[in-house]
Design a protein around this motif. Structure first.
Motif: not given
Lengths: 693, 693
Positions: B58-72
């Motif tokens: 459910s946290v993915l739905d809540e944060l849907e609009g927010s940006g991602d971090g760097y992916y290493v």
């Protein structure tokens, strides 16, 4: 609707909806609320999601000096395909004691006191809004009201905590024929999907531990077959960084058992090296099987080791369902972490070729098994539909093991309930299987004393014991079961009567609970009541908790309270431990109505072996059909004069009992053509389980 | 000692103590503290004890609009028996980014700012006492100090969250040879016993689901063999209480697949009844095996159904270790509950005798499998030794599956880290196995784009690739590995160079991490650095996180930060999906250095079959030894010019890939003569696990 924190007033619908729909219709309390009600400090439990918590054994240390609640065991008459509703009655009784009759409501204080008429009597009950008033004020109020309406109002139980102790069901049958095991109707444990699936992982831990031991056995035989004594010793005791070889701690257990007091591998004589390093397991003697919590009939008998790397070391063995593992029986009978460590280590997996028992500790794996089981020893706290606390823990197979929930859960529950409170625990099947093992095995190991035993019966099941027609799945029920037939009921009461007298012999008061169906007549119900009292029952009451929840078991609650308060005898076991295995078997057989016991050659051989190995002082756990007092499932009622055949005798040394096999027991169920799983799915939008029954 | 809530300053001892002793030397933060630091609301996670929590999707739905971090992504050079420390480096890097370089400390505000000299550079770091000051004040302080000492102080990373994503290790090897997988030294996930054993039950759920499907297959064949088409249909669609027969929801999936649009069983023609009710599974085509999370070599090949009730329907099959189950691969690649339901339902277990694929939904069990897996889809939150957050989720076998942790964990982590933050995820083994599958399978399904790939190398492993002597377990390490030998290192760098160029080709910046040992010389380390830069690495740095924790990976943290901030290319896959299965296999083979591919007759047949069945558009998951770029584990360095043999081709349709078998892969490990379990026990007084390595 009530807004009390942990007494939930559930709106009851008629006809009773499907179990999962009832379960889904209420929002469970957060389990920390249930814990708080039990005065359980957060340091004594670990949350597992929102609706489950593991209660830590540390609570026993903290409450060591405090008193216990009353201890009530629920069993049934001899089961029939019609079902009796033991789990449902267990839950219903607790809801009655805990949510309706209990003054936990008073305790928190109420701003609504209700008079409630049910089955001809008036009851006073309450539910709580917001205002917490002091306990003393409520007590005064309660006494005042009791005096005022004494003719009309039955006295409710004293201020008390009520804890239900249930077995964790096996996951396999949930997807097979049986469905779930959380009770039913308005007497259920919720959330029922979490109760029936995974729970807090205890059965998974048992599967992992059981199978690690199994892998250790075959691998050890394999490695011993290709290595010299010296090479084996060197591999078992490899050099450390300083080049020194040492025994690990667990190896000293084997050295001690062998009577070797040396402390360094290099000190062993060649003869001692052989004795220590070579377990020399006789493959034909291995009784340890693998387990899986799935109904997988094709694993009942398998041949393992057919790969080329296993060099032709093929062996015939099989899988049991996980709850049939000895480790499950250990979990149910253990009393502490230290005790569990010892029991797991001394489990016997078979014999050496010289005939000596080989244990898990001999294989070096007793410690690892304990590590795998360290969280499983903590019971899981859940709640009933009406918000009373439930401890779910262990679920050993009721025939090859003792079929009762755990000692630690009951012990914790008795302390949490406290003096005047109640712990209601269930013993699987009839008194011949469940209660007998509850008394002679479980209570013997726990030193706990029950005050009251409830025996659950239904009119239809008694009719079947009285000679009613056969019941065939998928065909409509015969009219005999749905219309009044007092003489059939009376005839069937011989079964109930023997369960009553057998149970009463332990020194407890017996209360018969008639789990009522809409088709039962007043005359039929009276017949059961009369027969029960004639057979020595303390009381016999009708209850409707399936349709009405705790309200429907209020009379039962009152009867159980009185029964607990009026015990006159001490606990008496059916047999002492210090007689021979055969004498113990014969004592139990007599309680079934048998006139004698016949032993097969194999059984004689095993009894002789276990006696020689020093295990004859253990209690006996009969592996017998639950469908009759006798070994013949078709014999309903109360058979007498038969000779009980003992086909074989096995032992669960870690759990601590010998189990004679009366007939053939299946330890791995199968799946039907259309298993329950066809209906089970997840609503992926809501995350809710659908179709679970 | 620091008293910051979730940045823990660990006192570092020399020599480095045993992993379990380090792990037991600190008291982990309550996991709700770690969650709070991630701004994770309690409604988005469920506690599992004190140190683990399941983060809900459910946290993915809540944060849907927010940006991602760097992916290493962290991978390694080709593994050797000496080990490279990939997991340890992954944890160390995150501790550096999160606990030492991260201004989470600033964020909370510090009353101690320390200057720290390490490997020749000065670093500024901080640890927090009590006073929370505002973030802005700290930033000013930080900028001021940076200006003041700009020559001496390396710029630390920006205010950022750092989340480590790791695979859940298989429990089997923990008791076998390998021991645990929580990292090592001062770069570990804690509590390490909970990380290595049970965790939150995901692998147990996979075992249960996998084996329910297996039981359904054999039982269905059994029931079909004894019943007519009509009887089968009647059993599959029994009459309800009103006497009406209905299809269950899951049956409509099969009807749809068969092109039958009728809605009542009685409407089916006899031909349709046969098609619908008779799966007609070809036993020889069954690829679905049973699984167990135990190293049990005797289950590799078994014969099932040998009991008398199974009427001679003996079949040869076997067990894999649970992490090799396709359900594990599904868990790792799924993106939502609804997606998982579809993937589980379309898993192919074998073919009908007519050659059509038979799925879990055809067997009616796709919904039940989803129910068993509904909690497993939520990643488990844990912490590093220094208190940074870790998401542990999924651990598919790295050869017959893709060996990467889950997409959902990475997605959640990227949102929780947020813009400027870092998610460090590990890809098993070398770039030929781990990173290749990470890019072409995992990133293809997730649509996520990594910015930086870390390749972990050690001097000793490179020496082995350069032609160093064989390493034999139990024998002392050859001097070549413990004394300076620059030319051996230089020769071995061909392996590193190919991993760099292969990885760079995906469009990410490559940072080489040299996991330093005390015996490594400056000249050797320089040789690696030069070779790495020459091969196109963005940077190459030495780190000592095993001995020093996050402090020891500060240079690596800074290099990774720069690499992430300076990406110049888009993500490029190695092959498109719309070419043939063979073309895809050949593209991958070329990246190994192969000059061509040889297909066995069986492989040709399978490729033809999967193409005909419509599965040729799936990505490829090569099942190849991890010990060489080629199919021959003995070929170290960077072999070229070989022809890659494809022995067989299989498919995981639910997970979504075709897996060619390059040689023979063992999918069930065994136990040695002296397994790790000999040392493992529970201190029953404290409840602590001892002897786990």
């Amino acid at each position: 609707m009530s807004t009390s924190k942990t007494v939930r007033k559930v709106e009851v619908l008629s006809p009773v909806p499907a179990d999962i729909d009832i379960a889904n219709s209420v929002e469970p309390f957060h389990i920390s609320e249930i814990a708080k009600d039990l005065n359980l400090s957060p340091k004594h439990y670990d949350l597992y999601g929102k609706y489950k918590a593991k209660v830590l054994l540390s609570v026993l240390d903290e409450l060591e000096g405090s008193g216990d609640g009353y201890y009530v065991v629920v069993g049934g008459i001899t089961p029939t395909p019609l079902g009796e509703g033991k789990s449902t009655t267990t839950v219903g009784l607790c809801q009655a004691l805990g949510a309706f009759l209990d003054k936990k409501s008073f305790n928190k204080l109420s701003n609504h006191l209700h008079m409630y008429q049910f089955t001809g009597n008036w009851y006073m009950y309450t539910y709580v809004k917001q205002l917490p008033l002091c306990k003393a004020m409520l007590e005064i109020w309660y006494v005042f009201l009791t005096l005022l309406c004494k003719e009309k109002v039955k006295r409710a139980v004293k201020l008390a905590q009520v804890v239900t102790c249930l077995r964790q069901p096996s996951q396999g049958p949930t997807f097979g024929i049986k469905g779930g095991a959380a009770g039913g109707g308005y007497s259920q444990v919720i959330p029922m999907d979490e109760f029936n699936l995974h729970l807090t992982g205890d059965i998974h831990a048992i599967t992992a531990a059981n199978n690690l031991l199994a892998a250790a056995i075959d691998t050890r035989i394999f490695h011993e077959s290709t290595q010299s004594d010296k090479a084996l010793l060197n591999r078992l005791c490899p050099p450390n960084k300083e080049g020194k070889r040492n025994f690990s701690d667990i190896m000293f257990r084997r050295l001690k058992k062998l009577g070797i007091s040396k402390t360094k591998p290099e000190e062993l004589t060649p003869q001692e090296v052989k004795k220590f390093a070579r377990l020399d397991i006789d493959p034909a003697s291995i009784t340890w099987r693998r387990v899986m919590d799935v109904n997988d009939r094709f694993l009942r008998k398998i041949a393992i080791g057919q790969g080329p790397e296993e060099k032709g070391m093929v062996r015939e063995t099989g899988f049991d369902i996980s709850v049939a593992s000895e480790i499950m029986a250990v979990l149910a009978l253990t009393t502490s972490l230290a005790d569990m460590r010892e029991r797991l280590g001394k489990m016997v997996i078979g014999n050496s070729k010289a005939g000596d028992p080989v244990t898990a500790d001999d294989l070096g794996v007793g410690g690892a098994l304990t590590v795998l089981m360290k969280d499983a020893i903590n019971p899981t706290l859940m709640q009933t539909l009406e918000g009373t606390p439930v401890l779910v823990h262990a679920g050993p197979f009721a025939n090859i093991a003792h079929g009762n929930s755990s000692i630690v859960a009951d012990k914790i529950a008795l302390k949490l309930a406290g003096p005047g409170g109640f712990v209601v625990t269930e013993a699987g099947f009839g008194s011949d299987i469940g209660t007998e093992k509850f008394m002679n095995i479980k209570c013997r190991y726990s030193s706990l004393t029950p005050q009251c035993a409830v025996i659950v019966a239904t009119i239809r099941a008694l009719k079947m014991h009285g000679g009613g027609p056969e019941v065939i799945a998928g065909k409509p029920l015969d009219r005999a079961y749905t219309t009044e037939n007092v003489s059939l009921v009376e005839a069937g009461c011989v079964n109930l009567a023997r369960h009553i007298s057998n149970t009463k012999a332990y020194g407890v008061n017996v209360v018969v609970a008639v789990n009522m169906f809409a088709t039962d007549s007043e005359a039929e119900l009276n017949a059961v009541r009369n027969a029960a009292l004639a057979a020595g029952a303390y009381d016999a009451v009708v209850c409707t908790h399936h349709a009405h929840g705790g309200k429907g078991a209020m009379d039962l609650g009152i009867a159980v309270q009185k029964a607990c308060e009026n015990v006159t005898q001490p606990l008496k076991f059916l047999y002492p431990l210090d007689i021979s295995i055969k004498e113990k078997i014969e004592a139990i057989a007599r309680s079934y109505g048998a006139s004698g016991v016949e032993y097969s050659e194999q059984a004689e051989k095993q009894i002789e072996m276990y006696s020689r190995q020093g295990f004859s002082g253990l209690p006996i756990c009969m592996a017998k059909t639950q469908y009759s007092f006798s070994h013949n499932a078709a014999e309903k009622g109360a058979p007498t004069g038969f000779s009980l055949p003992i086909r074989d005798v096995r032992a669960s040394i870690g759990a601590g009992f010998i189990y004679p096999l009366v007939g053939t027991m299946s330890t791995m169920p199968g799946l039907p053509t259309r298993p329950c799983f066809y209906d089970i799915d997840l609503d992926t939008a809501t995350g809710k389980v659908i179709g679970l029954s």
